[in-house]
Design an enzyme around this catalytic site. Structure first.
Site, short mmCIF file in Angstrom:
data_model
loop_
_atom_site.label_atom_id
_atom_site.label_comp_id
_atom_site.label_asym_id
_atom_site.label_seq_id
_atom_site.Cartn_x
_atom_site.Cartn_y
_atom_site.Cartn_z
N ARG A 115 0.83 -1.22 0.00
CA ARG A 115 0.00 0.00 0.00
C ARG A 115 0.86 1.27 0.00
O ARG A 115 0.49 2.29 0.58
CB ARG A 115 -0.95 0.04 1.21
CG ARG A 115 -1.99 -1.05 1.23
CD ARG A 115 -2.98 -0.91 0.08
NE ARG A 115 -4.13 -1.77 0.25
CZ ARG A 115 -4.20 -3.05 -0.12
NH1 ARG A 115 -3.15 -3.62 -0.70
NH2 ARG A 115 -5.31 -3.74 0.04
N SER A 133 -10.66 -0.65 3.08
CA SER A 133 -9.90 -0.74 4.33
C SER A 133 -9.49 0.67 4.77
O SER A 133 -8.86 1.38 4.01
CB SER A 133 -8.62 -1.55 4.12
OG SER A 133 -8.92 -2.82 3.67
N GLU A 142 -4.89 4.01 5.96
CA GLU A 142 -4.62 3.80 4.54
C GLU A 142 -5.28 4.93 3.73
O GLU A 142 -4.81 5.31 2.65
CB GLU A 142 -5.21 2.44 4.13
CG GLU A 142 -4.86 2.02 2.73
CD GLU A 142 -5.66 0.83 2.22
OE1 GLU A 142 -5.59 -0.25 2.83
OE2 GLU A 142 -6.34 0.99 1.20
N1 EPU Z 1 -10.32 -10.29 10.40
C1 EPU Z 1 -11.02 -10.32 11.59
N2 EPU Z 1 -12.12 -9.51 11.69
C2 EPU Z 1 -12.55 -8.73 10.69
C3 EPU Z 1 -11.82 -8.70 9.50
C4 EPU Z 1 -10.71 -9.48 9.36
O1 EPU Z 1 -10.68 -11.02 12.51
O2 EPU Z 1 -13.55 -8.04 10.88
C5 EPU Z 1 -9.13 -11.14 10.28
C6 EPU Z 1 -9.45 -12.57 9.93
O3 EPU Z 1 -8.54 -13.36 10.64
C7 EPU Z 1 -9.15 -12.70 8.48
C8 EPU Z 1 -8.01 -11.72 8.34
O4 EPU Z 1 -8.32 -10.67 9.24
O5 EPU Z 1 -8.76 -13.99 8.17
C9 EPU Z 1 -7.88 -11.16 6.95
O6 EPU Z 1 -9.11 -10.61 6.54
P1 EPU Z 1 -9.44 -10.37 4.99
O7 EPU Z 1 -9.12 -11.57 4.20
O8 EPU Z 1 -10.82 -9.81 4.93
O9 EPU Z 1 -8.35 -9.32 4.54
P2 EPU Z 1 -7.76 -8.01 5.23
O10 EPU Z 1 -6.36 -8.29 5.58
O11 EPU Z 1 -8.66 -7.53 6.29
C10 EPU Z 1 -6.82 -7.09 2.97
C11 EPU Z 1 -6.86 -5.79 2.22
C12 EPU Z 1 -8.18 -5.67 1.46
C13 EPU Z 1 -8.29 -6.85 0.50
C14 EPU Z 1 -8.25 -8.14 1.32
C15 EPU Z 1 -8.26 -9.38 0.46
C16 EPU Z 1 -5.50 -4.27 3.51
C17 EPU Z 1 -5.46 -3.10 4.43
N3 EPU Z 1 -6.71 -4.68 3.15
O12 EPU Z 1 -7.82 -7.01 3.98
O13 EPU Z 1 -8.11 -4.49 0.68
O14 EPU Z 1 -9.51 -6.79 -0.24
O15 EPU Z 1 -7.01 -8.18 2.08
O16 EPU Z 1 -7.06 -9.49 -0.22
O17 EPU Z 1 -4.44 -4.78 3.17
C18 EPU Z 1 -8.67 -2.18 0.63
O18 EPU Z 1 -7.47 -1.95 0.62
O19 EPU Z 1 -9.54 -1.27 0.57
C19 EPU Z 1 -9.14 -3.56 0.75
C20 EPU Z 1 -10.42 -3.88 0.90
#
Ligand code: EPU
Length: 352
Positions: free
Chosen positions: A177, A252, A348
């Protein structure tokens, strides 16, 4: 759509919407958070050559899809909304194609264009809101793919000298990012075109991340196509992430923090259920969504804003929220995570 327009001046190649004295224009339709702040002057730019006619370009606020900003105040500067369009083929052979894409193109529409033409490499980034020009700014990414994996160059205009500059992929200094456009080059360039190299055959599909594999298996897609992967990503995103057209948000709000392994091990002793992804020998990435949820914010409504019920990392506008209100919530979340885990959550989203 454009509620408060008082006067529309049609110029030869672009149109410029200017508010009359003492009135202003709502920016509600130009940011995915749907924050209703006002601009004194708004220019919808559809032709790059006309950039040269904007006298105070350095003082303007340039926005693309408005999907990564939080507007916390009325904007005194001229706001330029980049709506330039166009996709050109630069080179192609049997295996690959190189495209030059105008920065004002909508990112998801560009992904759909590629899927329709069987160009591979960005299918995992389906449905990310925002414009093509904003993609390199924060090196957008999802489901194991980032824009840096397929980007060949960024063409930009130096807003001081109006000279054209081309940044190679390496010169963009991409990170998680991150890019040069958020660091040393911040506020210095108008990104006008982005180059991509995509596959026409022998696509390298990445279905290992998140629930993509599971989604495909459940539907018996043993050898999935680009469209199958894109459909999987769209379905998974829709199930977790609110549609900005229905509920204002900027995806995010925070980055996933990267912390010291030693720090993580200590936290793990105290909070055995804490999650992490390996980065290297000395650091790990902790999902911010987990940290925020564990502090009880997930689904919590605070005035007109809150942390989304299905993805804690996404802050939403339930209707009528102002930017200050969302910012205050973000600060409160930051503080609670810091107090409990000694982890700073970086925003972000660009706060303006
Ligand atoms: N999790 C929780 N609670 C929540 C959300 C997430 O416990 O409410 C934990 C879970 O363990 C889950 C892990 O976080 O397994 C990862 O969650 P998720 O796969 O939804 O991905 P993320 O790391 O929260 C990132 C990107 C997203 C992207 C997704 C999928 C960032 C800041 N965000 O989210 O990007 O869509 O991975 O690849 O890196 C964006 O940048 O706007 C965005 C949506």
């Amino acid at each position: 759509m454009l509620g408060k327009i008082q006067q529309i001046i049609i110029l030869p190649q672009y149109y410029c919407i200017v508010s009359q004295h003492n009135t202003s224009l709502s920016l509600k339709d130009y940011n995915t958070f749907g924050i209703d702040t006002q601009a004194k002057k708004l220019i919808l730019l559809i032709d790059l050559t006309q950039l040269r006619e904007i006298s105070n370009l350095q003082d303007c606020l340039i926005i693309g899809g408005g999907s990564n900003i939080l507007l916390t105040q009325d904007i005194e500067q001229t706001v330029i909304v980049n709506q330039t369009k166009g996709i050109r083929t630069l080179n192609e052979n049997e295996d690959t194609i190189e495209l030059a894409v105008a920065s004002g193109e909508n990112w998801h529409e560009f992904v759909m264009h590629c899927i329709a033409n069987e160009y591979g490499g960005i299918e995992n980034m389906s449905l990310i809101p925002g414009s093509v020009g904003a993609a390199p700014m924060q090196n957008i990414g999802a489901y194991g793919r980032e824009v840096k994996d397929v980007l060949t160059y960024v063409k930009a205009i130096d807003i001081r000298t109006l000279e054209e500059v081309v940044f190679s992929n390496a010169e963009c200094q991409f990170g998680y990012r991150e890019s040069i456009f958020k660091k040393s080059a911040i506020g210095k360039y108008f990104i006008c075109e982005v180059g991509f190299k995509l596959t026409k055959q022998y696509h390298k599909l990445n279905t290992s991340y998140g629930d993509i594999e599971k989604w495909l298996q459940e539907r018996c897609f043993s050898s999935p196509t680009l469209r199958d992967v894109s459909n999987a990503v769209i379905a998974i995103r829709k199930s977790k992430l609110p549609d900005p057209a229905e509920l204002g948000n900027s995806g995010s709000f925070f980055k996933n923090p990267i912390i010291d392994k030693a720090h993580f091990e200590k936290l793990k002793e105290q909070y055995p259920e804490i999650k992490s992804y390996p980065i290297d020998e000395t650091s790990v990435k902790v999902p911010a969504g987990w940290l925020i949820e564990s502090m009880g914010w997930k689904g919590k409504k605070v005035g007109n804003t809150g942390s989304h019920a299905k993805q804690a990392l996404v802050l939403v506008n339930y209707g009528g929220a102002n930017g200050q209100e969302v910012y205050a919530l973000a600060k409160a979340i930051q503080q609670s995570v810091k107090e409990t885990y000694q982890i700073h959550l970086d925003m972000e989203v660009n706060v303006i």
